[in-house]
Each structure stands twice: as structure tokens, then as C-alpha cells.
Design a protein around this motif. Structure first.
Motif, short mmCIF file in Angstrom:
data_model
loop_
_atom_site.label_atom_id
_atom_site.label_comp_id
_atom_site.label_asym_id
_atom_site.label_seq_id
_atom_site.Cartn_x
_atom_site.Cartn_y
_atom_site.Cartn_z
N SER A 51 0.72 -1.34 0.09
CA SER A 51 -0.03 0.05 -0.12
C SER A 51 0.91 1.34 -0.13
CB SER A 51 -0.76 -0.16 1.14
OG SER A 51 -0.30 -0.03 2.42
N SER A 52 2.04 1.12 0.57
CA SER A 52 3.02 2.23 0.56
C SER A 52 3.38 2.74 -0.90
CB SER A 52 4.16 2.06 1.45
OG SER A 52 5.10 0.91 1.07
N LEU A 53 3.28 1.86 -1.98
CA LEU A 53 3.84 2.30 -3.27
C LEU A 53 2.50 2.53 -4.14
CD1 LEU A 53 6.19 -0.98 -3.86
CD2 LEU A 53 6.79 1.54 -2.85
N SER A 54 2.99 3.67 -5.05
CA SER A 54 2.17 3.94 -6.03
C SER A 54 2.11 2.60 -7.08
CB SER A 54 2.83 5.21 -6.99
OG SER A 54 3.80 4.61 -7.49
N PHE A 55 1.04 2.72 -8.15
CA PHE A 55 1.13 1.78 -9.20
C PHE A 55 2.48 1.82 -9.95
CE2 PHE A 55 -3.48 1.63 -8.20
CZ PHE A 55 -3.71 0.48 -7.94
N GLU A 56 2.99 2.91 -10.30
CA GLU A 56 3.92 3.21 -11.12
C GLU A 56 5.26 2.55 -10.35
OE1 GLU A 56 0.97 5.94 -12.28
OE2 GLU A 56 1.89 5.71 -10.30
N GLN A 57 5.19 2.65 -9.01
CA GLN A 57 6.63 2.10 -8.19
C GLN A 57 6.56 0.71 -8.29
OE1 GLN A 57 5.71 4.50 -4.72
NE2 GLN A 57 7.47 5.72 -5.17
N ALA A 58 5.14 0.30 -8.09
CA ALA A 58 5.21 -1.19 -8.03
C ALA A 58 5.53 -2.06 -9.25
CB ALA A 58 3.47 -1.68 -7.58
N ALA A 59 5.27 -1.32 -10.43
CA ALA A 59 5.45 -1.92 -11.61
C ALA A 59 7.08 -2.12 -11.74
CB ALA A 59 4.66 -1.31 -12.88
N ALA A 60 7.54 -1.27 -11.16
CA ALA A 60 9.07 -1.18 -11.45
C ALA A 60 9.95 -2.37 -10.48
CB ALA A 60 9.65 -0.01 -11.09
N ILE A 61 9.21 -3.00 -9.73
CA ILE A 61 9.94 -3.88 -8.50
C ILE A 61 10.01 -5.48 -9.52
CG2 ILE A 61 9.48 -5.17 -6.66
CD1 ILE A 61 8.03 -2.72 -5.51
N PRO A 62 9.43 -6.12 -9.92
CA PRO A 62 9.59 -7.38 -10.15
C PRO A 62 10.71 -7.45 -10.96
CG PRO A 62 7.18 -6.97 -10.76
CD PRO A 62 7.74 -5.49 -10.47
N THR A 67 15.70 -10.02 -10.71
CA THR A 67 17.01 -10.30 -11.48
C THR A 67 18.17 -9.83 -10.48
OG1 THR A 67 15.83 -9.53 -13.54
CG2 THR A 67 18.55 -9.62 -13.27
N ALA A 68 18.05 -8.97 -9.73
CA ALA A 68 19.17 -8.67 -8.88
C ALA A 68 19.20 -9.59 -7.69
CB ALA A 68 19.00 -7.36 -8.23
N TRP A 69 18.23 -10.14 -7.25
CA TRP A 69 18.38 -11.21 -6.15
C TRP A 69 18.73 -12.59 -6.63
CZ3 TRP A 69 17.33 -11.27 -0.94
CH2 TRP A 69 17.22 -12.46 -0.34
N GLY A 70 18.43 -12.94 -7.80
CA GLY A 70 18.78 -14.17 -8.37
C GLY A 70 20.28 -13.97 -8.47
N LEU A 71 20.81 -12.97 -9.01
CA LEU A 71 22.34 -12.60 -9.43
C LEU A 71 23.12 -12.68 -8.20
CD1 LEU A 71 22.11 -10.33 -12.42
CD2 LEU A 71 22.70 -12.55 -12.47
N LEU A 72 22.64 -12.00 -7.15
CA LEU A 72 23.48 -12.01 -5.78
C LEU A 72 23.36 -12.83 -4.89
CD1 LEU A 72 22.68 -7.91 -5.12
CD2 LEU A 72 25.05 -9.03 -5.46
N VAL A 73 22.00 -13.16 -4.70
CA VAL A 73 21.81 -14.48 -3.68
C VAL A 73 21.81 -15.74 -4.04
CG1 VAL A 73 20.21 -14.80 -1.51
CG2 VAL A 73 20.76 -12.43 -2.22
N ALA A 74 20.83 -15.94 -5.10
CA ALA A 74 20.57 -17.30 -5.52
C ALA A 74 21.86 -17.90 -6.26
CB ALA A 74 19.47 -17.38 -6.45
N ASN A 88 27.88 -0.37 -12.69
CA ASN A 88 26.80 0.49 -13.41
C ASN A 88 25.58 0.31 -12.45
OD1 ASN A 88 25.40 1.62 -15.42
ND2 ASN A 88 25.05 -0.07 -16.59
N ALA A 89 25.66 0.76 -11.32
CA ALA A 89 24.49 0.95 -10.52
C ALA A 89 23.42 2.01 -10.86
CB ALA A 89 24.97 1.10 -9.09
N GLY A 90 23.52 2.28 -11.82
CA GLY A 90 22.68 3.52 -12.25
C GLY A 90 21.42 3.06 -12.92
N GLY A 91 21.21 1.86 -13.42
CA GLY A 91 19.91 1.33 -13.68
C GLY A 91 19.24 0.65 -12.76
N GLY A 92 17.93 0.05 -13.18
CA GLY A 92 17.16 -0.30 -12.46
C GLY A 92 17.41 -1.67 -11.56
N VAL A 93 18.41 -2.46 -12.36
CA VAL A 93 18.92 -3.92 -11.80
C VAL A 93 20.09 -3.57 -10.76
CG1 VAL A 93 19.85 -6.17 -12.15
CG2 VAL A 93 18.18 -5.33 -13.53
N GLY A 94 20.80 -2.52 -11.24
CA GLY A 94 21.89 -2.10 -10.47
C GLY A 94 21.42 -1.45 -9.19
N LEU A 95 20.42 -0.56 -8.93
CA LEU A 95 19.84 0.13 -7.93
C LEU A 95 19.24 -1.06 -6.93
CD1 LEU A 95 18.53 3.18 -9.40
CD2 LEU A 95 20.52 3.17 -8.00
N ALA A 96 18.65 -1.97 -7.48
CA ALA A 96 17.98 -2.91 -6.78
C ALA A 96 19.08 -3.46 -6.27
CB ALA A 96 17.31 -3.89 -7.63
#
Length: 103
Positions: A51-62, A67-74, A88-96
Motif C-alpha cells: 500500500s505504500s507504493l504507487s502503481f508506477e513504483q510497484a510496476a518497477a519492482i518485479p 533479477t538482482a536477487w537471483g544474481l546476488l543471492v541465488a 553500473n548501479a545507475g539502472g534499475g537492476v543495479g539500484l535493486a
């Protein structure tokens, strides 16, 4: 990937638990159909929108965070107390990846 992530309100859902999802705000991964007004999504690729996220913010998560979780953790086995270098932490996956690594 463009059109792969969506957020919105469930209008209809099948299966035994489907009725409980109708009306819920969600985020989901699609098969590149995210530019449509309505999409059909496998229930395994749908999550309730915080509920704390807008629809636009939520759509950027999956895709970014999965991808970031799979690469770093899994795949990378990152665990507490370790150091990670994110190029290259300037993009979506890098920031995640930065957020996941900090966590």
C-alpha cells in the motif's frame, strides 16, 4: 524489459482462491503484454502491491528486484557480512542490487 511488468487491480481470477483476489491491487510479470489495458497473468507471477507504493513504483519492482536477487543471492551466494561490487548501479537492476546488498 519493456512491457514485462505491470501493476493494477484484479478484475477477474480463476481457481478455488480466485474470488479472494478480485479487487486487490497487485504487481505482476507478464509475457511482454504489459502495454495492454488488461492482461492475463499466471497466478504464480502475481503479488499484492504494498500500500505504500504507487502503481508506477510497484510496476518497477518485479523484474529489477527478481533479477538482482537471483544474481546476488541465488546464484552468487551473497550472505550477511560479505562485500559486493556492483558495476553500473545507475539502472534499475543495479539500484535493486545495491538495496539488496545493503539489506
Amino acid at each position: 524489459m519493456v512491457g514485462y511488468e505491470v501493476s493494477g487491480v484484479v478484475e477477474a481470477a480463476g481457481g478455488p482462491e480466485g474470488a479472494a483476489w478480485v479487487g486487490k491491487e497487485v504487481l505482476a510479470l507478464t509475457d511482454f503484454g504489459g502495454y495492454a489495458e488488461a492482461v492475463k497473468v499466471d497466478h504464480r507471477h502475481v503479488w499484492e502491491k504494498p500500500s505504500s507504493l504507487s502503481f508506477e513504483q510497484a510496476a518497477a519492482i518485479p523484474l529489477n528486484y527478481v533479477t538482482a536477487w537471483g544474481l546476488l543471492v541465488a546464484m552468487g551466494g551473497l550472505s550477511r557480512g560479505e562485500t559486493v561490487l556492483v558495476h553500473n548501479a545507475g539502472g534499475g537492476v543495479g539500484l535493486a542490487a545495491l538495496e539488496i546488498a545493503r539489506h
